[in-house]
Design an enzyme around this catalytic site. Structure first.
Site, short mmCIF file in Angstrom:
data_model
loop_
_atom_site.label_atom_id
_atom_site.label_comp_id
_atom_site.label_asym_id
_atom_site.label_seq_id
_atom_site.Cartn_x
_atom_site.Cartn_y
_atom_site.Cartn_z
N PHE A 1 0.86 -1.19 0.00
CA PHE A 1 0.00 0.00 0.00
C PHE A 1 0.89 1.24 0.00
O PHE A 1 1.86 1.30 0.75
CB PHE A 1 -0.93 0.00 1.22
CG PHE A 1 -2.12 0.88 1.05
CD1 PHE A 1 -3.23 0.44 0.35
CD2 PHE A 1 -2.12 2.17 1.56
CE1 PHE A 1 -4.33 1.27 0.17
CE2 PHE A 1 -3.21 2.99 1.39
CZ PHE A 1 -4.33 2.55 0.69
N GLU B 1 -1.15 -5.23 8.44
CA GLU B 1 -0.61 -6.59 8.43
C GLU B 1 0.87 -6.66 8.81
O GLU B 1 1.41 -7.74 9.07
CB GLU B 1 -0.80 -7.21 7.04
CG GLU B 1 -2.24 -7.38 6.63
CD GLU B 1 -2.89 -6.12 6.04
OE1 GLU B 1 -4.12 -6.12 5.88
OE2 GLU B 1 -2.16 -5.14 5.76
N ALA C 1 4.16 3.26 4.65
CA ALA C 1 3.76 4.67 4.57
C ALA C 1 2.26 4.73 4.84
O ALA C 1 1.46 4.21 4.06
CB ALA C 1 4.08 5.25 3.20
N VAL C 2 1.91 5.32 5.97
CA VAL C 2 0.51 5.47 6.36
C VAL C 2 0.19 6.96 6.30
O VAL C 2 0.78 7.75 7.03
CB VAL C 2 0.26 4.89 7.77
CG1 VAL C 2 -1.23 4.95 8.10
CG2 VAL C 2 0.80 3.46 7.89
N THR D 1 -10.73 10.08 7.88
CA THR D 1 -11.42 9.21 8.83
C THR D 1 -10.42 8.75 9.90
O THR D 1 -9.23 9.00 9.80
CB THR D 1 -12.00 7.96 8.13
OG1 THR D 1 -10.92 7.13 7.70
CG2 THR D 1 -12.87 8.35 6.94
N HIS E 1 -9.40 5.84 10.28
CA HIS E 1 -8.66 4.69 9.76
C HIS E 1 -7.16 4.85 9.96
O HIS E 1 -6.46 3.91 10.34
CB HIS E 1 -9.00 4.52 8.26
CG HIS E 1 -8.41 3.29 7.66
ND1 HIS E 1 -7.33 3.33 6.82
CD2 HIS E 1 -8.75 1.99 7.78
CE1 HIS E 1 -7.03 2.09 6.45
NE2 HIS E 1 -7.88 1.26 7.01
N PHE F 1 12.29 0.60 12.73
CA PHE F 1 10.95 1.16 12.48
C PHE F 1 11.04 2.20 11.37
O PHE F 1 11.32 3.37 11.63
CB PHE F 1 10.40 1.76 13.77
CG PHE F 1 8.97 2.20 13.68
CD1 PHE F 1 7.96 1.28 13.51
CD2 PHE F 1 8.64 3.54 13.78
CE1 PHE F 1 6.63 1.67 13.45
CE2 PHE F 1 7.31 3.95 13.72
CZ PHE F 1 6.31 3.02 13.56
N ARG G 1 9.45 12.71 2.57
CA ARG G 1 10.16 11.99 3.63
C ARG G 1 10.77 10.68 3.17
O ARG G 1 11.58 10.09 3.87
CB ARG G 1 9.22 11.76 4.82
CG ARG G 1 8.88 13.09 5.50
CD ARG G 1 8.03 12.92 6.71
NE ARG G 1 8.77 12.21 7.75
CZ ARG G 1 8.19 11.61 8.77
NH1 ARG G 1 6.88 11.60 8.89
NH2 ARG G 1 8.91 11.00 9.68
#
Length: 132
Positions: A22, A58, A80-81, A86, A88, A112, A126
């Site tokens: 993702f 996951e 990468a989040v 929302t 989420h 990390f 980044r």
């Protein structure tokens, strides 16, 4: 005074990298950077295992499985989040951060490399964009 410093020579170390699919336009850049760093520190390509994971949610399960197998000396977790509109983001980022517990539970060091950003542009920056 006693100073303890790690050697920056990775010769002979077996490194696992868990990287999320993702936001892969960002995570591939993170992977490229991690591979470059490992190679510059003498980790052989044959000693690097890259495992693709669906997403940040996951990530901890895969990192734990890698650590428990016993065939790596250390693991790098990459994701990468990006915050959306929302909650989420909070759940995924929070769960991804639990990879640190894997290190505590197994004794296998886990780096990390999870970006948690406010925007996609910030994630690109980044991961080697304008900041190099």
């Amino acid at each position: 005074m006693r100073i303890v410093e790690a050697a920056l020579d990775g010769r002979g170390l077996r490194i696992g990298i868990a990287v999320t699919r993702f936001n892969d336009s960002v995570t591939r850049r993170l992977l490229d950077g991690a591979l470059d760093c490992l190679r510059r520190h003498n980790v052989a390509d044959d000693d690097i295992t890259v495992v693709w994971v669906p997403g940040g949610w996951e990530l901890p399960v895969v990192v734990r499985r890698m650590a428990q197998r016993g065939d790596v000396d250390a693991i790098v977790a990459l994701a990468a989040v990006v915050r959306g509109q929302t909650a989420h983001f909070d759940y995924v980022a929070g769960n991804a951060a639990t990879v640190g517990q894997v290190a505590a539970d197994t004794g296998v060091p886990v780096g990390f490399g999870v970006l948690t950003t406010e925007s996609f542009d910030q994630a690109v920056d980044r991961s080697g964009g304008i900041r190099g």
